[in-house]
Design a protein around this motif. Structure first.
Motif, PDB file in Angstrom:
ATOM      1  N   LYS A  31       3.143   4.080  -1.835  1.00 28.20           N
ATOM      2  CA  LYS A  31       3.185   4.617  -3.186  1.00 28.20           C
ATOM      3  C   LYS A  31       4.619   4.516  -3.705  1.00 28.20           C
ATOM      4  O   LYS A  31       5.578   4.696  -2.958  1.00 28.20           O
ATOM      5  N   ILE A  82       0.950   1.776  -6.737  1.00 30.29           N
ATOM      6  CA  ILE A  82       0.763   1.320  -5.358  1.00 30.29           C
ATOM      7  C   ILE A  82       1.388  -0.072  -5.274  1.00 30.29           C
ATOM      8  O   ILE A  82       1.170  -0.907  -6.150  1.00 30.29           O
ATOM      9  N   VAL A  87      -1.611   3.675 -10.609  1.00 28.01           N
ATOM     10  CA  VAL A  87      -2.601   4.647 -10.145  1.00 28.01           C
ATOM     11  C   VAL A  87      -3.106   5.371 -11.375  1.00 28.01           C
ATOM     12  O   VAL A  87      -2.332   6.020 -12.084  1.00 28.01           O
ATOM     13  N   GLN A  90       0.802  -1.224   0.000  1.00 33.66           N
ATOM     14  CA  GLN A  90       0.000   0.000   0.000  1.00 33.66           C
ATOM     15  C   GLN A  90       0.838   1.279   0.000  1.00 33.66           C
ATOM     16  O   GLN A  90       0.269   2.372  -0.007  1.00 33.66           O
TER      17      GLN A  90
END
Length: 107
Positions: free
Chosen positions: A71, A86, A105, A69
């Protein structure tokens, strides 16, 4: 020089010449590694779907503290795998490298 040291030296040289750098959320410095964005193309009946599974491979020592999770940003052209991702899964490959499975993303 011990074998482990020789391998570490080789990894360092390969990353310097062929590697990419990614900024991982929470890190001060970019992390060196290799991006791969293969097309999986699973088949559903007669329909082929263009599904990609981006993977950023990094050395185990650079993976300490990386979690799902977070970035990850690659400053490359989009057709070379650049973009914002991610981290979905962290998979050791058994050779001292860690594969970070990514999800792009969408903006």
């Amino acid at each position: 020089m011990a074998f482990h040291d020789q391998v570490a030296n080789m990894d360092e040289q390969l990353l310097a010449v062929l590697g990419d750098e990614a900024v991982i959320e929470g890190r001060d410095k970019p992390v060196p590694g290799f991006i791969s964005v293969p097309w999986l193309q699973p088949k559903f009946g007669q329909l082929k779907t263009p599904v990609r599974e981006p993977v950023f491979s990094i050395r185990g020592l650079d993976a300490v503290g990386v979690t799902s999770q977070q970035k990850l940003v690659l400053d490359l052209p989009p057709d070379e795998g650049g973009g914002t991702y991610i981290i979905v899964k962290i998979e050791p490959d058994g050779t001292g490298w860690i594969n970070l499975v990514l999800r792009e993303v969408v903006r």
